[in-house]
Design a protein around this motif. Structure first.
Motif, PDB file in Angstrom:
ATOM      1  N   LEU A   4       0.822  -1.214   0.000  1.00  0.00           N
ATOM      2  CA  LEU A   4       0.000   0.000   0.000  1.00  0.00           C
ATOM      3  C   LEU A   4       0.857   1.265   0.000  1.00  0.00           C
ATOM      4  N   GLU A   5       1.969   1.221   0.710  1.00  0.00           N
ATOM      5  CA  GLU A   5       2.859   2.385   0.732  1.00  0.00           C
ATOM      6  C   GLU A   5       3.488   2.615  -0.637  1.00  0.00           C
ATOM      7  N   TYR A   6       3.862   1.535  -1.311  1.00  0.00           N
ATOM      8  CA  TYR A   6       4.400   1.683  -2.668  1.00  0.00           C
ATOM      9  C   TYR A   6       3.342   2.218  -3.631  1.00  0.00           C
ATOM     10  N   LEU A   7       2.109   1.728  -3.499  1.00  0.00           N
ATOM     11  CA  LEU A   7       1.029   2.227  -4.362  1.00  0.00           C
ATOM     12  C   LEU A   7       0.791   3.720  -4.117  1.00  0.00           C
ATOM     13  N   GLN A   8       0.799   4.137  -2.866  1.00  0.00           N
ATOM     14  CA  GLN A   8       0.611   5.554  -2.543  1.00  0.00           C
ATOM     15  C   GLN A   8       1.784   6.386  -3.070  1.00  0.00           C
ATOM     16  N   ARG A   9       2.984   5.864  -2.919  1.00  0.00           N
ATOM     17  CA  ARG A   9       4.165   6.564  -3.432  1.00  0.00           C
ATOM     18  C   ARG A   9       4.044   6.759  -4.941  1.00  0.00           C
ATOM     19  N   LEU A  21       9.619   7.262 -12.048  1.00  0.00           N
ATOM     20  CA  LEU A  21       9.751   6.849 -10.645  1.00  0.00           C
ATOM     21  C   LEU A  21       8.491   6.138 -10.171  1.00  0.00           C
ATOM     22  N   ALA A  22       7.344   6.559 -10.675  1.00  0.00           N
ATOM     23  CA  ALA A  22       6.086   5.890 -10.322  1.00  0.00           C
ATOM     24  C   ALA A  22       6.101   4.458 -10.833  1.00  0.00           C
ATOM     25  N   GLU A  23       6.613   4.261 -12.036  1.00  0.00           N
ATOM     26  CA  GLU A  23       6.711   2.914 -12.597  1.00  0.00           C
ATOM     27  C   GLU A  23       7.581   2.024 -11.702  1.00  0.00           C
ATOM     28  N   SER A  24       8.666   2.563 -11.234  1.00  0.00           N
ATOM     29  CA  SER A  24       9.547   1.818 -10.337  1.00  0.00           C
ATOM     30  C   SER A  24       8.839   1.476  -9.025  1.00  0.00           C
ATOM     31  N   ALA A  25       8.101   2.426  -8.482  1.00  0.00           N
ATOM     32  CA  ALA A  25       7.363   2.183  -7.240  1.00  0.00           C
ATOM     33  C   ALA A  25       6.300   1.107  -7.441  1.00  0.00           C
ATOM     34  N   LEU A  26       5.672   1.081  -8.617  1.00  0.00           N
ATOM     35  CA  LEU A  26       4.665   0.058  -8.897  1.00  0.00           C
ATOM     36  C   LEU A  26       5.307  -1.320  -9.037  1.00  0.00           C
ATOM     37  N   ASP A  31       6.319  -6.607  -6.222  1.00  0.00           N
ATOM     38  CA  ASP A  31       7.232  -7.473  -5.466  1.00  0.00           C
ATOM     39  C   ASP A  31       6.776  -7.630  -4.015  1.00  0.00           C
ATOM     40  N   ALA A  32       6.350  -6.533  -3.404  1.00  0.00           N
ATOM     41  CA  ALA A  32       5.905  -6.580  -2.009  1.00  0.00           C
ATOM     42  C   ALA A  32       4.642  -7.420  -1.864  1.00  0.00           C
ATOM     43  N   VAL A  34       3.711  -9.898  -3.820  1.00  0.00           N
ATOM     44  CA  VAL A  34       4.098 -11.300  -4.005  1.00  0.00           C
ATOM     45  C   VAL A  34       4.703 -11.835  -2.710  1.00  0.00           C
ATOM     46  N   ALA A  35       5.599 -11.058  -2.107  1.00  0.00           N
ATOM     47  CA  ALA A  35       6.238 -11.487  -0.859  1.00  0.00           C
ATOM     48  C   ALA A  35       5.218 -11.677   0.257  1.00  0.00           C
ATOM     49  N   ALA A  36       4.192 -10.827   0.279  1.00  0.00           N
ATOM     50  CA  ALA A  36       3.157 -10.913   1.309  1.00  0.00           C
ATOM     51  C   ALA A  36       2.084 -11.943   0.959  1.00  0.00           C
ATOM     52  N   GLU A  37       2.147 -12.487  -0.258  1.00  0.00           N
ATOM     53  CA  GLU A  37       1.153 -13.456  -0.739  1.00  0.00           C
ATOM     54  C   GLU A  37      -0.266 -12.888  -0.649  1.00  0.00           C
ATOM     55  N   ASP A  38      -0.399 -11.625  -1.079  1.00  0.00           N
ATOM     56  CA  ASP A  38      -1.685 -10.935  -1.034  1.00  0.00           C
ATOM     57  C   ASP A  38      -2.206 -10.753  -2.460  1.00  0.00           C
ATOM     58  N   LEU A  39      -3.131 -11.617  -2.858  1.00  0.00           N
ATOM     59  CA  LEU A  39      -3.636 -11.613  -4.230  1.00  0.00           C
ATOM     60  C   LEU A  39      -4.384 -10.324  -4.574  1.00  0.00           C
ATOM     61  N   VAL A  40      -5.117  -9.765  -3.634  1.00  0.00           N
ATOM     62  CA  VAL A  40      -5.875  -8.538  -3.901  1.00  0.00           C
ATOM     63  C   VAL A  40      -4.916  -7.381  -4.180  1.00  0.00           C
ATOM     64  N   LEU A  41      -3.919  -7.199  -3.324  1.00  0.00           N
ATOM     65  CA  LEU A  41      -2.968  -6.107  -3.540  1.00  0.00           C
ATOM     66  C   LEU A  41      -2.100  -6.360  -4.772  1.00  0.00           C
ATOM     67  N   LEU A  42      -1.781  -7.618  -5.031  1.00  0.00           N
ATOM     68  CA  LEU A  42      -1.026  -7.950  -6.240  1.00  0.00           C
ATOM     69  C   LEU A  42      -1.819  -7.554  -7.478  1.00  0.00           C
TER      70      LEU A  42
END
Length: 99
Positions: A4-9, A21-26, A31-32, A34-42
């Motif tokens: 969520l912080e990366y999406l806001q950034r 820079l937005a593309e990099s944050a996305l 990656d975050a 995937v690491a959190a195994e959160d399908l909705v945020l992915l």
């Protein structure tokens, strides 16, 4: 940072006219998630990156992200909005709908 912080950034960076820079944050958001195994945020992160690339006219780069979103299913409907929007963008890329 979490997804969520990366999406806001990314939103903040786009608001300041810094799409690179937005593309990099996305990408970091994906990656975050995937690491959190959160399908909705992915799904949200993939859609946001696909949409950004689509808006920039980088269609070939957008397609894999949009296709990944369209293939996402959740019985609770939590990803329906990005799935529908991604499907529409893909139809536009194929010339099946006006862009």
């Amino acid at each position: 940072m979490n997804t969520l912080e990366y999406l806001q950034r990314a939103r903040d960076l786009l608001g300041r006219g810094q799409p690179e820079l937005a593309e990099s944050a996305l990408s970091d958001a994906i990656d975050a998630a995937v690491a959190a195994e959160d399908l909705v945020l992915l799904t949200q992160a993939r859609f946001a990156l696909g949409e950004l690339l689509f808006q920039q006219g980088r269609d070939e780069e957008a397609i894999p992200f949009l296709q990944a979103v369209v293939r996402t299913e959740r019985a609770d409907g939590s990803v329906d909005a990005p799935v529908i929007a991604a499907a529409r963008m893909l139809r536009q890329l194929r010339g099946q709908e006006p862009r």
